[in-house]
Design a protein around this motif. Structure first.
Motif, mmCIF file in Angstrom:
data_model
loop_
_atom_site.group_PDB
_atom_site.id
_atom_site.type_symbol
_atom_site.label_atom_id
_atom_site.label_comp_id
_atom_site.label_asym_id
_atom_site.label_seq_id
_atom_site.Cartn_x
_atom_site.Cartn_y
_atom_site.Cartn_z
ATOM 1 N N PHE B 208 31.739 10.312 39.806
ATOM 2 C CA PHE B 208 31.168 9.906 41.087
ATOM 3 C C PHE B 208 30.026 8.908 40.885
ATOM 4 C CE2 PHE B 208 28.011 10.809 44.491
ATOM 5 C CZ PHE B 208 28.721 10.282 45.557
ATOM 6 N N ILE B 209 28.950 9.347 40.260
ATOM 7 C CA ILE B 209 27.789 8.455 40.093
ATOM 8 C C ILE B 209 28.138 7.269 39.210
ATOM 9 C CG2 ILE B 209 25.407 8.291 39.260
ATOM 10 C CD1 ILE B 209 25.166 11.310 39.976
ATOM 11 N N ALA B 210 28.709 7.564 38.021
ATOM 12 C CA ALA B 210 29.010 6.482 37.093
ATOM 13 C C ALA B 210 30.032 5.522 37.682
ATOM 14 C CB ALA B 210 29.522 7.058 35.771
ATOM 15 N N ALA B 211 30.913 6.064 38.548
ATOM 16 C CA ALA B 211 31.937 5.207 39.146
ATOM 17 C C ALA B 211 31.401 4.455 40.364
ATOM 18 C CB ALA B 211 33.154 6.051 39.547
ATOM 19 N N GLY B 212 30.174 4.819 40.801
ATOM 20 C CA GLY B 212 29.546 4.127 41.921
ATOM 21 C C GLY B 212 30.284 4.269 43.235
ATOM 22 N N LEU B 213 30.800 5.493 43.495
ATOM 23 C CA LEU B 213 31.546 5.707 44.731
ATOM 24 C C LEU B 213 30.580 5.971 45.892
ATOM 25 C CD1 LEU B 213 34.417 8.004 43.370
ATOM 26 C CD2 LEU B 213 34.527 5.552 43.908
ATOM 27 N N PRO B 214 31.009 5.696 47.131
ATOM 28 C CA PRO B 214 30.155 5.965 48.288
ATOM 29 C C PRO B 214 29.986 7.465 48.539
ATOM 30 C CG PRO B 214 32.302 5.155 48.992
ATOM 31 C CD PRO B 214 32.268 5.016 47.507
ATOM 32 N N LEU B 215 28.854 7.839 49.161
ATOM 33 C CA LEU B 215 28.515 9.239 49.399
ATOM 34 C C LEU B 215 29.547 9.983 50.236
ATOM 35 C CD1 LEU B 215 24.664 9.189 50.142
ATOM 36 C CD2 LEU B 215 25.841 10.244 48.206
ATOM 37 N N LYS B 216 30.238 9.234 51.119
ATOM 38 C CA LYS B 216 31.158 9.942 52.001
ATOM 39 C C LYS B 216 32.564 10.119 51.400
ATOM 40 C CE LYS B 216 32.413 5.831 54.774
ATOM 41 N NZ LYS B 216 31.683 4.799 54.006
ATOM 42 N N THR B 217 32.715 9.757 50.144
ATOM 43 C CA THR B 217 33.994 9.984 49.448
ATOM 44 C C THR B 217 34.410 11.446 49.588
ATOM 45 O OG1 THR B 217 33.333 8.357 47.793
ATOM 46 C CG2 THR B 217 35.175 9.809 47.195
ATOM 47 N N ALA B 218 35.670 11.707 49.884
ATOM 48 C CA ALA B 218 36.157 13.087 49.994
ATOM 49 C C ALA B 218 36.135 13.744 48.618
ATOM 50 C CB ALA B 218 37.566 13.112 50.561
ATOM 51 N N VAL B 219 35.726 14.995 48.610
ATOM 52 C CA VAL B 219 35.590 15.701 47.335
ATOM 53 C C VAL B 219 36.934 15.786 46.602
ATOM 54 C CG1 VAL B 219 35.929 18.043 48.244
ATOM 55 C CG2 VAL B 219 34.459 17.682 46.260
ATOM 56 N N ALA B 220 38.025 15.792 47.376
ATOM 57 C CA ALA B 220 39.363 15.831 46.770
ATOM 58 C C ALA B 220 39.595 14.632 45.843
ATOM 59 C CB ALA B 220 40.432 15.859 47.864
ATOM 60 N N GLY B 221 38.848 13.546 46.099
ATOM 61 C CA GLY B 221 39.054 12.348 45.295
ATOM 62 C C GLY B 221 38.517 12.443 43.871
ATOM 63 N N ILE B 222 37.554 13.341 43.644
ATOM 64 C CA ILE B 222 37.005 13.424 42.275
ATOM 65 C C ILE B 222 37.262 14.778 41.611
ATOM 66 C CG2 ILE B 222 35.139 11.783 42.829
ATOM 67 C CD1 ILE B 222 33.288 14.395 42.628
ATOM 68 N N MET B 223 37.992 15.655 42.310
ATOM 69 C CA MET B 223 38.166 17.007 41.721
ATOM 70 C C MET B 223 39.228 17.004 40.625
ATOM 71 S SD MET B 223 40.346 19.004 44.635
ATOM 72 C CE MET B 223 42.037 18.567 45.005
ATOM 73 N N SER B 224 39.175 18.037 39.790
ATOM 74 C CA SER B 224 40.238 18.250 38.793
ATOM 75 C C SER B 224 41.324 19.074 39.454
ATOM 76 C CB SER B 224 39.702 19.007 37.579
ATOM 77 O OG SER B 224 38.597 18.343 37.041
ATOM 78 N N GLU B 225 42.542 18.539 39.407
ATOM 79 C CA GLU B 225 43.674 19.292 39.969
ATOM 80 C C GLU B 225 44.370 20.049 38.832
ATOM 81 O OE1 GLU B 225 45.414 16.755 43.575
ATOM 82 O OE2 GLU B 225 44.898 15.561 41.805
ATOM 83 N N ASN B 226 45.599 20.491 39.053
ATOM 84 C CA ASN B 226 46.322 21.268 38.029
ATOM 85 C C ASN B 226 45.408 22.315 37.424
ATOM 86 O OD1 ASN B 226 48.531 19.613 38.411
ATOM 87 N ND2 ASN B 226 47.849 18.193 36.811
ATOM 88 N N LEU B 227 44.859 23.121 38.324
ATOM 89 C CA LEU B 227 43.820 24.049 37.937
ATOM 90 C C LEU B 227 44.285 25.078 36.904
ATOM 91 C CD1 LEU B 227 40.945 24.264 38.969
ATOM 92 C CD2 LEU B 227 41.726 26.096 40.475
ATOM 93 N N ILE B 228 43.494 25.199 35.848
ATOM 94 C CA ILE B 228 43.725 26.276 34.879
ATOM 95 C C ILE B 228 42.900 27.467 35.353
ATOM 96 C CG2 ILE B 228 43.553 26.964 32.461
ATOM 97 C CD1 ILE B 228 45.212 24.445 32.804
ATOM 98 N N SER B 229 43.515 28.601 35.553
ATOM 99 C CA SER B 229 42.748 29.760 35.997
ATOM 100 C C SER B 229 43.154 30.971 35.167
ATOM 101 C CB SER B 229 42.998 30.037 37.477
ATOM 102 O OG SER B 229 44.346 30.409 37.662
#
Lengths: 244, 624
Positions: B208-229
């Motif tokens: 997020f920060i290093a990529a310089g994305l805007p604050l209103k970016t949806a959290v889904a855009g930076i989350m890790s998917e294919n969750l290991i649980s």
């Protein structure tokens, strides 16, 4: 060599007719325990080994001369070709110096535990004879047990004892050929019996037992005889093939 | 009157289960035993005979047979037999014969029962069969390490913190700060109970920060998917394995498919004095081959520590494999820094024990390279040859010796395009020869390490699909797995071992874990499993009902116990500063280990017999 020849006893070559001899002795014996022992009888010479009740016997002595040396301990263990019965084993420590009489125990008030250590052969004789009754004795080197018991009994009750004996050392000599010079060494060197017992046992892959304990030596002798029968005889072999 | 037979009681007391009994009890017992001598070759017990005693081998050795006449066990000094027959309505179940001249101490039934009644440990020992005893040994060992006995749910101290996938990254950051957490579960917008991803402090920083994305970016855009649980009732060591395996520091904990919490690396650190993940981090930070090879002592120290902390073999094997994989991955990164990025897609593959997650110190580097089908030797040949050489040399420098059989990416035959690899496997499966398989069975344990790892998953599917339909292949693989047998009766056999090179030692890998892994591989392929780890394969084998009931558990315990002894031996060698090998001197083992090892060998031997029976003859295999 003349000496060697004369040292052999003729009785070794022709074993007595044991059942008949026991019948005679049952009449002639004076001591009640001994009389009972002979009355119990002995198996016929044609009895197969599998049907013979046996008892392994070992006595430890202060030396090798029955006239001078005394019995220190007696161990025996009943067995047959099938099993050795530890639950029926007996063991006595005897006082070789001062024979204790029943009256001296009363007078001195010796405790039971101390008396156990200080038994005289005479005191244990009834039990010993009962344990041997109707069983064929198995020993390692029969001269020791036979002569010591015979003389010890003569000293105490005025009459000796004879009994048939199977000798595991003699059986070993029959089947293990030794070199001539080894025989000479053995004759003059007198290897202690227990060491020879251990050597015999190792030939049949029997484990090492600590020697010089009358009961353990008796157990060791019983195991050795079972092994010898498994190797050299069959359960059907007549007892007169092995007793003397 | 009872008399003391010290010669007998002293000997009994040297062996289990008598050693744990009070001295007087053994002395009383000695006065009740019967003794019998059996000449070599003579029968001791015949099937169906009435039996009222238990037999103790005082000297010599005894063979115990199954009803059909095959050897069941070989017993030496200090062993007991007959107790199972006593429990089976006093009829002899396993006939016995003297293998050598033997002296037996015979315990009457009454005394034996009395001992069982009065002494629990004695009863446990004799009433448990070999298999149950091994089970007990393994579970006791597992109980000794907190990692292995603590369930994950015990670590959860708060409800999971989550946010809807439609929320902004800004809202997510605020939420994490309010709650004081370093990770946040992301839930489906329409179902707060369904987790679709996770973000961590680190994700906020890097994605997020290093990529310089805007604050209103949806959290889904930076989350890790294919969750290991992980499931709440699993054990802490399994959480540790998952974190190691996937190199993650946060693990959502589920119960009935709903999140109940999140555990982080810091929750686990107190269970391991020096976390293995830190070693991985150090490997991945190494700047050159020299620094990487300098980490060899650290990897070995980590191994010794895990063994000393009594981690189980799965844990240790996985950790060592993760270290090995990380070294490979770091080497590949270093290689591409030097040689440039690969001109065509490729996949670096681990084979054998590393692919099975069962690597131990000193294990060979078995690897291969799969190249894209556009591979042109004249154009790309040099690059991949240099890449392979760099990796294999680097591995050798870091303590992973070259494979003596040349199964490495440096060998041209093992550096081929996908279509060639696919053909290799199809050929091995369709026309197997025992000689071929002897060298190629290692390829049936494979794992993608770097690059297009999906290709390896496809190969695994191909293998699983073809193998289970190819009885002749399974037959050949089974024959192969039977080429090495465990030492039955152990000490006696051992003295008789034909290749007397290591006369006083036992190669626990060659005679134990390797044949067992090979046997498990056969059953797993027959069951159509794509798993690689032997324990995972056993799960699949059990689910497919390939083996009789209870057998997979027996094999699991056998593998675990043999591995534990092997691990301890290796850790000890490393501590003493000598090379870790697999040659164990049985005399240095405790009586407990020796007995359990015997039980484990017995389980392996039984399993081999079943394998032989399952894949009997060449002719019928072809027909089948």
């Amino acid at each position: 060599m003349l000496y060697l020849k004369s040292a052999k006893k003729p009785s070794d070559h022709r074993p007595p007719q044991w059942p008949q001899l026991f019948d005679q002795l049952a009449i002639s014996a004076k001591n009640p325990g001994l009389k009972q022992y002979y009355q119990a009888g002995v198996v016929a010479p044609e009895t197969p080994l599998s049907d013979v009740s046996l008892v392994a016997l070992d006595i430890e002595t202060t030396g090798l001369d029955p006239a001078r040396d005394a019995i220190v301990s007696v161990g025996l263990i009943p067995f047959d070709l099938h099993r050795i019965y530890c639950s029926k084993a007996r063991y006595w420590v005897l006082n070789p110096e001062k024979p204790l009489t029943t009256s001296s125990v009363v007078i001195h008030g010796i405790t039971h535990a101390e008396a156990l250590v200080g038994h005289d052969l005479k005191q244990i004789l009834p039990e010993l004879l009962l344990a041997l009754a109707h069983r064929v004795v198995v020993v390692h080197c029969r001269q020791i047990e036979r002569r010591f018991l015979d003389i010890a009994l003569k000293e105490r009750i005025g009459e000796g004892i004879v009994f048939p004996a199977i000798d595991t050392m003699e059986i070993d000599n029959r089947y293990v050929r030794r070199r001539f010079f080894q025989r000479i060494v053995q004759f003059f060197g007198r290897t202690p019996e227990s060491i020879r017992l251990a050597a015999c046992r190792s030939r049949y892959h029997l484990p090492h037992y600590t020697p010089h304990h009358a009961l353990i030596d008796a157990l060791a002798t019983a195991e050795l005889f079972q092994a010898q029968v498994a190797w050299h005889f069959t359960p059907q072999t007549w007892v007169d093939k092995v007793w003397h | 009157m009872e008399v003391e037979l010290l010669e007998i009681s002293d000997h009994l007391r040297r062996f289990e289960p008598f050693e744990a009994l009070p001295v007087e009890v053994v002395q009383e017992l000695a006065a009740q035993v019967e003794v019998a001598y059996y000449k070599a070759g003579s029968t001791i017990l015949s099937f169906g005979d009435e039996i009222h005693e238990v037999y103790f081998v005082r000297s010599g050795s005894v063979e115990v047979f199954r009803r059909n006449g095959t050897l069941y066990n070989r017993l030496e000094e200090g062993s007991l037999f007959g107790q199972m027959s006593l429990l089976m309505h006093n009829r002899v179940r396993f006939p016995a014969r003297a293998l050598e001249d033997s002296l037996l101490y015979i315990i009457p039934e009454a005394q034996f029962n009395q001992l069982c009644d009065d002494h629990d440990a004695f009863a446990d020992y004799v009433e448990l069969g070999d298999r149950a005893r091994l089970r007990q040994a393994v579970s006791r060992a597992n109980q000794s390490n907190e990692l292995m006995r603590t369930r994950i749910q015990q670590l959860i101290n708060r409800e999971p913190v989550s946010i809807a996938a439609t929320a902004s990254v800004f809202e997510a950051g605020q939420r994490m700060t309010e709650e004081g957490v370093s990770s946040l579960l992301i839930c489906a917008a329409d179902d707060p109970g369904q987790v679709v991803g996770i973000i961590t402090d680190r994700d906020l920083r890097t994605r997020f920060i290093a990529a310089g994305l805007p604050l209103k970016t949806a959290v889904a855009g930076i989350m890790s998917e294919n969750l290991i649980s992980i499931e709440a009732q699993q054990y802490v060591f399994e959480a540790m394995l998952a974190m190691l395996r996937y190199r993650i520091h946060h693990l959502p904990v589920m119960r009935d498919r709903r999140p109940v919490g999140v555990i982080s690396l810091s929750d686990l650190i107190r269970y391991e004095s020096q976390n293995s993940l830190l070693v991985v981090a150090r490997i991945l930070r190494a700047q050159d081959v020299e620094e990487l090879s300098g980490l060899k002592p650290e990897i070995e120290a980590s191994f010794v520590r895990m063994v000393n902390e009594e981690a189980n073999s799965q844990m240790v094997g996985s950790a060592m494999s993760v270290f090995g994989r990380s070294v490979k991955q770091r080497l590949l990164e270093l290689a591409t820094e030097r040689l440039g990025a690969p001109p065509i897609p490729c996949c670096f593959v681990a084979l054998g024990s590393m692919a099975r997650d069962e690597l131990l110190p000193g294990g060979d580097q078995d690897n291969a390279l799969i190249l894209d089908d556009s591979y042109d030797p004249t154009v790309h040949g040099d690059y991949f040859k240099q890449l392979a050489t760099f990796i294999c040399d680097g591995l050798a420098a870091t303590g992973y010796p070259y494979c003596k059989g040349g199964i490495m990416a440096t060998t041209e035959r093992w550096r081929q395009p996908r279509k060639v690899w696919s053909r290799y496997f199809a050929q091995w499966i369709a026309k197997p020869t025992p000689e071929d398989l002897l060298n190629s069975s290692i390829f049936f344990d494979l794992e993608g390490i770097w690059g297009e790892v999906g290709w390896v998953e496809q190969l695994k599917e191909q293998i699983a699909g073809q193998a289970k339909k190819s009885p002749y292949f399974l037959f050949a693989l089974a024959r192969n797995a039977l080429s090495r047998t465990p030492p039955l009766g152990f000490f006696k056999d051992f003295l008789l071992e034909r290749d007397g090179k290591h006369k006083n030692s036992l190669d626990l890998k060659r005679r134990g874990t390797a044949p067992l892994a090979a046997l498990i591989r056969v059953h797993a392929l027959a069951a159509g499993s794509t798993a690689q780890n032997s324990f995972d394969r056993l799960d699949d084998i059990r689910d497919a009902n390939v083996l009789p009931l209870g057998r997979t558990e027996a094999l699991r315990d056998a593998l675990e116990f043999m591995s534990m002894v092997r691990l301890r031996h290796q850790a000890q060698s490393l501590t003493l500063g000598v090379d870790a090998d697999n040659n164990i001197n049985p005399e240095t083992l405790s009586q407990f280990d020796r007995r359990n090892l015997k039980d484990a060998f017995q389980a392996l031997s039984n399993a081999q017999k079943f394998l032989k029976f399952r894949y009997p003859a060449r002719r019928s295999a072809k027909q089948g």
